[in-house]
Design a protein around this motif. Sequence first.
Motif, short mmCIF file in Angstrom:
data_model
loop_
_atom_site.label_atom_id
_atom_site.label_comp_id
_atom_site.label_asym_id
_atom_site.label_seq_id
_atom_site.Cartn_x
_atom_site.Cartn_y
_atom_site.Cartn_z
N ASN A 4 4.18 -10.23 -17.90
CA ASN A 4 3.03 -9.37 -17.63
C ASN A 4 2.61 -8.62 -18.90
O ASN A 4 1.43 -8.44 -19.16
N LYS A 5 3.57 -8.19 -19.70
CA LYS A 5 3.26 -7.51 -20.96
C LYS A 5 2.51 -8.45 -21.90
O LYS A 5 1.55 -8.04 -22.55
N SER A 6 2.92 -9.72 -21.95
CA SER A 6 2.21 -10.66 -22.81
C SER A 6 0.78 -10.89 -22.30
O SER A 6 -0.15 -11.04 -23.10
N TYR A 65 -8.29 -11.96 -11.07
CA TYR A 65 -7.92 -12.63 -12.33
C TYR A 65 -8.64 -13.98 -12.42
O TYR A 65 -9.25 -14.30 -13.44
N ALA A 66 -8.52 -14.78 -11.37
CA ALA A 66 -9.08 -16.13 -11.38
C ALA A 66 -10.60 -16.09 -11.57
O ALA A 66 -11.16 -16.89 -12.33
N TRP A 67 -11.27 -15.18 -10.91
CA TRP A 67 -12.72 -15.08 -11.01
C TRP A 67 -13.14 -14.76 -12.44
O TRP A 67 -14.01 -15.40 -13.02
N ASN A 68 -12.53 -13.77 -13.03
CA ASN A 68 -12.89 -13.35 -14.38
C ASN A 68 -12.45 -14.35 -15.44
O ASN A 68 -13.21 -14.66 -16.36
N LEU A 69 -11.25 -14.86 -15.30
CA LEU A 69 -10.76 -15.87 -16.25
C LEU A 69 -11.61 -17.14 -16.16
O LEU A 69 -11.89 -17.77 -17.17
N ALA A 82 -4.91 -9.88 -22.97
CA ALA A 82 -6.14 -9.37 -22.36
C ALA A 82 -6.78 -8.29 -23.24
O ALA A 82 -8.01 -8.25 -23.37
N ALA A 83 -5.97 -7.46 -23.84
CA ALA A 83 -6.50 -6.42 -24.73
C ALA A 83 -7.17 -7.05 -25.96
O ALA A 83 -8.24 -6.61 -26.38
N LYS A 84 -6.56 -8.10 -26.50
CA LYS A 84 -7.16 -8.79 -27.64
C LYS A 84 -8.48 -9.44 -27.25
O LYS A 84 -9.46 -9.37 -27.99
N MET A 85 -8.51 -10.06 -26.08
CA MET A 85 -9.74 -10.70 -25.61
C MET A 85 -10.82 -9.65 -25.39
O MET A 85 -11.98 -9.84 -25.80
N ALA A 86 -10.47 -8.53 -24.78
CA ALA A 86 -11.46 -7.49 -24.50
C ALA A 86 -12.06 -6.94 -25.79
O ALA A 86 -13.24 -6.56 -25.82
N ALA A 87 -11.27 -6.94 -26.85
CA ALA A 87 -11.75 -6.41 -28.12
C ALA A 87 -12.76 -7.32 -28.81
O ALA A 87 -13.56 -6.85 -29.62
N VAL A 88 -12.76 -8.61 -28.49
CA VAL A 88 -13.63 -9.55 -29.22
C VAL A 88 -14.61 -10.33 -28.35
O VAL A 88 -15.47 -11.02 -28.88
N ALA A 89 -14.50 -10.23 -27.04
CA ALA A 89 -15.30 -11.08 -26.15
C ALA A 89 -16.80 -10.95 -26.36
O ALA A 89 -17.53 -11.93 -26.23
N ALA A 90 -17.27 -9.77 -26.68
CA ALA A 90 -18.71 -9.55 -26.86
C ALA A 90 -19.20 -9.96 -28.24
O ALA A 90 -20.41 -10.02 -28.48
N ASP A 91 -18.27 -10.27 -29.15
CA ASP A 91 -18.64 -10.54 -30.54
C ASP A 91 -19.01 -11.99 -30.83
O ASP A 91 -19.42 -12.30 -31.95
N GLY A 92 -18.81 -12.86 -29.86
CA GLY A 92 -19.17 -14.25 -30.08
C GLY A 92 -18.23 -15.21 -29.38
O GLY A 92 -17.10 -14.86 -29.00
N GLY A 139 -6.57 -19.14 -24.65
CA GLY A 139 -5.29 -19.81 -24.47
C GLY A 139 -4.13 -18.86 -24.23
O GLY A 139 -3.23 -19.16 -23.43
N ALA A 140 -4.13 -17.73 -24.90
CA ALA A 140 -3.05 -16.76 -24.72
C ALA A 140 -3.05 -16.18 -23.30
O ALA A 140 -1.99 -15.98 -22.69
N ILE A 141 -4.24 -15.92 -22.77
CA ILE A 141 -4.32 -15.40 -21.40
C ILE A 141 -3.89 -16.48 -20.42
O ILE A 141 -3.06 -16.23 -19.54
N GLY A 142 -4.44 -17.67 -20.58
CA GLY A 142 -4.06 -18.76 -19.69
C GLY A 142 -2.57 -19.08 -19.78
O GLY A 142 -1.92 -19.37 -18.77
N GLY A 143 -2.01 -18.99 -20.98
CA GLY A 143 -0.59 -19.25 -21.16
C GLY A 143 0.29 -18.24 -20.44
O GLY A 143 1.31 -18.61 -19.85
#
Length: 156
Positions: free
Chosen positions: A113-115, A42-46, A120-130, A139-143
């Motif tokens: 963990n559900k949050s 988690y730490a490496w990827n985040l 993470a699912a939201k981030m994965a959906a947009v990370a390659a788009d910009g 922030g949501a993942i870090g939170g």
Amino acid sequence: MKSVVKLICSLLVAGSTSIGVASAQDTFEGPIKARKAVMALYAWNLGQLAAMAKGEMNYNPEAAATAAENIRVLASMNNGAAWPQGSDSTALPGATRAKLEAWTTYPESAEINKSLADAAAKMAAVAADGLDGVQANIGAIGGACSACHKKFRESQ
């Protein structure tokens, strides 16, 4: 003679207690190693996503997508076997920083963990788009990570 018998009995009890503790630590060594490895991943990827979001690292769509997907997979894994009852910092001081509350208030840790999985699912959906998508979702993942660590992890 009574003193010798008492001494031998005391030594046997003390020895069996320390053997019990060593056995408990041995029993939980694998699960604790597994969950520490997951946390390191988690730490490496985040860390890569956070560095991009902060401008400390150039945005790279492929690297962002990979890191985000890795976090999504980690958050969606069933890690139950890595969290057996009794593998907390109260039972095994020094072996883990996981507080007993992770088990005693269990539904709460599952909700956090559900949050994380949702973020993470939201981030994965947009990370390659910009970069904007990474910045908007980091922030949501870090939170979620922070919420779990504050409640269920001993400080260093």
